[in-house]
Scaffold this active site. Structure first.
Site, PDB file in Angstrom:
ATOM      1  CD  GLU A 106      -3.669   7.579   5.087  1.00 19.90           C
ATOM      2  OE1 GLU A 106      -4.277   7.707   4.004  1.00 19.90           O
ATOM      3  OE2 GLU A 106      -3.363   6.476   5.570  1.00 19.90           O
TER       4      GLU A 106
ATOM      5  CG  ASP B  10      -1.706   1.196   1.464  1.00 20.76           C
ATOM      6  OD1 ASP B  10      -2.273   1.696   0.485  1.00 20.76           O
ATOM      7  OD2 ASP B  10      -1.787   1.672   2.612  1.00 20.76           O
TER       8      ASP B  10
ATOM      9  CG  ASP C  59      -1.713   7.525   1.047  1.00 16.67           C
ATOM     10  OD1 ASP C  59      -2.544   8.444   1.095  1.00 16.67           O
ATOM     11  OD2 ASP C  59      -0.975   7.340   0.074  1.00 16.67           O
TER      12      ASP C  59
END
Length: 213
Positions: free
Chosen positions: A22, A13, A15
């Site tokens: 984020e 992933d 963030d």
């Protein structure tokens, strides 16, 4: 002659995994709505709301932000400790690195190649006359799309799915973690830690290196 198959594939992933930020919250700061969007992001990562519905709502909060904000956002990106060492070690062992994100190509297209990532996929923000329209272009990269990307990239690299590792922190990472040969919860929400094959407690991606094939 076809390219040499990778020995294994690691998919992260973006963030709070590849990077500490984020991204949607950083963009929302530009609209003065960072706190509101941060709360909605947290709920989505805990799995309390549908990811695609939540993302559309959060992106709507970005309406009117100038695309010039992307440069400021990029300047605030912090790679996760150990990410360069992990990627270098994957490559040294003949592996490949992918990143699949519910975030945005507008940022990942700079961050991913700078860190040595081999392939990546994310959402795109719709723009008009140099500002964000508050919409996402095309299909949203959600949990199912993340799992599909891992399978697609494994096929492209001729890597058996048993030799794939998925690393994530939020509920939308659970599908790809279930598909992968090894699913690692990293800097993760409780629901993700509960369902992962292994939990990486320290926020340092070098902790993954001993698990590489």
């Amino acid at each position: 002659m076809p390219p040499t198959p990778a020995r294994f594939l690691v998919v992260l992933d973006a963030d709070s995994t590849l990077i500490r930020n984020e991204v949607i919250e950083l963009i929302a700061d530009e609209a003065g709505r960072g706190g509101e969007v941060a709360a909605a992001t947290e709920a989505a990562m805990r799995g309390e709301v549908d990811f695609a519905t939540s993302l559309r709502s959060r992106v709507q909060a970005l309406t009117g932000v100038s695309t010039s904000a992307f440069a400021r956002v990029l300047s605030r990106i912090e790679p996760t400790p150990g990410v360069r060492e992990l990627i270098d070690e994957v490559h040294a062992r003949g592996g490949s690195v992918g990143v699949v994100s519910g975030g945005f190509h507008e940022i990942l297209d700079s961050v991913a190649p700078a860190l040595g990532v081999d392939r990546w996929r994310a959402n795109r923000l719709a723009t008009h006359d140099g500002v964000l329209t508050g919409a996402v272009e095309g299909a949203i990269v959600d949990a199912e799309a993340k799992a599909d990307a891992l399978q697609e990239w494994a096929d492209a690299e001729r890597v058996p799915v048993q030799r794939t590792i998925a690393i994530g922190d939020g509920a939308n990472d659970l599908r790809m973690m279930a598909v992968a040969g090894l699913g690692l919860a990293f800097n993760a929400k409780p629901a993700v830690r509960a369902r992962a094959d292994l939990v990486i407690a320290r926020v340092d991606l070098r902790e993954v290196i001993p698990l590489l094939p």
